[in-house]
Design a protein around this motif. Structure first.
Motif, short mmCIF file in Angstrom:
data_model
loop_
_atom_site.label_atom_id
_atom_site.label_comp_id
_atom_site.label_asym_id
_atom_site.label_seq_id
_atom_site.Cartn_x
_atom_site.Cartn_y
_atom_site.Cartn_z
N LYS A 102 0.85 -1.20 0.00
CA LYS A 102 0.00 0.00 0.00
C LYS A 102 0.88 1.23 0.00
O LYS A 102 1.93 1.26 0.65
CB LYS A 102 -0.92 0.02 1.23
CG LYS A 102 -1.97 -1.09 1.26
CD LYS A 102 -2.84 -0.97 2.50
CE LYS A 102 -3.96 -2.01 2.48
NZ LYS A 102 -3.46 -3.39 2.44
N ALA A 103 0.44 2.25 -0.73
CA ALA A 103 1.15 3.52 -0.68
C ALA A 103 1.17 4.03 0.76
O ALA A 103 0.17 3.94 1.47
CB ALA A 103 0.47 4.54 -1.59
N ILE B 188 6.73 3.63 0.17
CA ILE B 188 6.23 3.26 -1.15
C ILE B 188 5.22 4.31 -1.60
O ILE B 188 4.32 4.70 -0.85
CB ILE B 188 5.59 1.87 -1.10
CG1 ILE B 188 6.64 0.82 -0.68
CG2 ILE B 188 4.97 1.51 -2.45
CD1 ILE B 188 6.05 -0.53 -0.34
N GLN B 189 5.39 4.75 -2.84
CA GLN B 189 4.54 5.81 -3.39
C GLN B 189 3.53 5.23 -4.38
O GLN B 189 3.75 4.18 -4.99
CB GLN B 189 5.41 6.85 -4.11
CG GLN B 189 6.52 7.45 -3.27
CD GLN B 189 5.99 8.26 -2.10
OE1 GLN B 189 5.04 9.02 -2.24
NE2 GLN B 189 6.61 8.07 -0.93
N GLY C 118 11.81 -3.99 -3.42
CA GLY C 118 12.44 -2.84 -4.06
C GLY C 118 11.40 -1.97 -4.73
O GLY C 118 10.88 -2.31 -5.80
N SER C 119 11.07 -0.84 -4.11
CA SER C 119 10.05 0.05 -4.65
C SER C 119 10.68 1.16 -5.48
O SER C 119 11.77 1.65 -5.16
CB SER C 119 9.23 0.66 -3.52
OG SER C 119 10.05 1.47 -2.68
N GLY C 120 9.99 1.56 -6.55
CA GLY C 120 10.48 2.68 -7.36
C GLY C 120 11.92 2.48 -7.77
O GLY C 120 12.29 1.43 -8.31
N PRO C 121 12.78 3.47 -7.52
CA PRO C 121 14.19 3.36 -7.95
C PRO C 121 14.93 2.21 -7.28
O PRO C 121 15.91 1.71 -7.84
CB PRO C 121 14.79 4.71 -7.56
CG PRO C 121 13.85 5.28 -6.54
CD PRO C 121 12.50 4.78 -6.91
N VAL D 272 7.01 -2.36 -7.78
CA VAL D 272 7.72 -2.92 -6.62
C VAL D 272 8.17 -4.34 -6.98
O VAL D 272 7.35 -5.19 -7.33
CB VAL D 272 6.82 -2.96 -5.37
CG1 VAL D 272 7.61 -3.49 -4.18
CG2 VAL D 272 6.25 -1.58 -5.06
N VAL D 273 9.48 -4.58 -6.89
CA VAL D 273 10.04 -5.90 -7.13
C VAL D 273 10.07 -6.66 -5.80
O VAL D 273 10.63 -6.16 -4.82
CB VAL D 273 11.47 -5.81 -7.70
CG1 VAL D 273 12.06 -7.20 -7.90
CG2 VAL D 273 11.47 -5.04 -9.02
#
Length: 374
Positions: free
Chosen positions: A176-177, A223-224, A206-209, A229-230
């Motif tokens: 969840k964001a 998390i945005q 791993g979220s985003g970058p 997300v990996v």
């Protein structure tokens, strides 16, 4: 929860010790010295505690094997599958020198194979106790046996695959964001144990970058919305055999560029899995995935090998990588996990465990490989 149980006599048959002894002789070694770790467990079924006190299975090329064990660990050894082997248990006391006792019982040998995971402290003590003996890695002897999984080992890996699939089924409800990677990772770790694993080996969220770093693991990053997300997770089952599977999720609609290369990644992973069969090289499985990604223009963003063997270790032989011209054989178990990583933005990886069968590869992970938008 996955609850299948395995008879230790099937997973760790007593005939294995004789096969290892024969392989030791063929390799021209005087003996194998196996300390706690996957090599010892493979041969005996004994998950010995790694200690500064020496536990060592000695497998001479000829003569009777024996297990050197600290006296205080003798009850544990006796209650392990190693007790079925009929080898002598040699208990040593606190004032003994177990390295000298091993050397004395072996006599003069030209070369010995040391367990690949033996502590440096122990290898040096053996070198000092046997100054005229060359040390090599036991993995060179055991690899031919460990790479070819028996039907019981294949079943144990399938159980592990089913257990980690159960965890991936829960992940959409955890992402969840506003939550941190670490918060999600804690929940996933609990789910790994609840699904039947004896222990958690790793949790990567791993979220985003952070998804562009293949071994990122966890951080306090929040998390945005709109971020891929990996999630790469694995553990060890009570059988001793490991799970490892990666899926990709998105918290809300992902960026358009990500959607484009995720479709490429799906095709690459499918191509590599479809290529698996006896007689092809490990390198050609890597090439099957890499060609799809290169043709789409993302070749320089696939920065690691396509896969690794798996069994009693998460990473073991065979490795699915360019230059490995070893031919696939029935019983080889390994991951197929191509990835595409845009540094500073996002990344993706899709990973299944496969076993090479008589005519094709069999996937042991069955959760969806589609991008899951939550």
């Amino acid at each position: 929860m996955t609850t299948t149980s395995f008879d230790s006599s099937e997973l760790y048959p007593t005939t294995r010790l004789a096969a290892v002894q024969e392989a030791t002789a063929r390799a021209g070694l005087g003996a194998l010295l196996l300390t706690p770790g996957p090599d010892l467990r493979y041969v005996t079924g004994y998950e010995a505690m790694p200690l500064e006190r020496l536990t060592c299975l000695v497998v001479p090329a000829s003569g009777e094997p024996f297990l050197m064990v600290p006296r205080l660990e003798l009850p544990a050894a006796r209650h392990s599958p190693a007790d079925r082997l009929g080898v002598e248990f040699v208990a040593w006391d606190e004032t003994d020198d177990p390295y000298a006792r091993v050397a004395s019982r072996l006599g003069a040998v030209g070369r010995v194979g040391l367990a690949d995971r033996m502590w440096a402290m122990q290898s040096i003590r053996f070198r000092d106790a046997m100054p005229g003996t060359e040390q090599v890695l036991a993995g060179g002897v055991l690899r031919e046996l460990r790479m070819r999984k028996s039907p019981a080992e294949a079943a144990a890996l399938a159980e592990a695959g089913a257990a980690i699939d159960e965890v991936h089924a829960l992940v959409p409800g955890l992402l969840k964001a506003g939550r941190t990677e670490r918060e999600v990772g804690k929940d996933i770790a609990e789910a790994i144990v609840a699904a039947g694993h004896a222990r958690v080996d790793f949790v990567i969220v791993g979220s985003g970058p952070n998804g562009a770093s293949p071994h990122h693991e966890l951080s306090d990053r929040v998390i945005q919305a709109g971020e891929p997300v990996v999630v790469d997770i694995g553990g060890t089952m009570p059988s001793g055999y490991c799970s490892d599977s990666t899926r990709v999720y998105s918290v809300g609609e992902p960026p358009a560029e990500f959607v484009r290369y995720y479709e490429v990644l799906q095709r690459a992973q499918e191509a590599a899995c479809a290529h698996v069969r006896p007689g092809v090289t490990c390198a050609s499985v890597d090439a099957a995935a890499r060609e799809v990604i290169e043709e789409a223009g993302y070749g320089d963003l696939f920065i690691h090998r396509t896969g690794h063997g798996i069994g009693l270790e998460t990473h073991e032989e065979p490795y699915i990588v360019a230059g490995n011209d070893e031919l696939m054989e029935p019983g080889f178990a390994f991951s197929v996990e191509p990835g595409i990583y845009l540094a500073g933005e996002h990344g993706a990886r899709i990973e299944d465990i496969l076993i090479c069968g008589e005519t094709a590869g069999e996937r042991l992970n069955h959760s969806t490989r589609d991008l899951v938008v939550v």
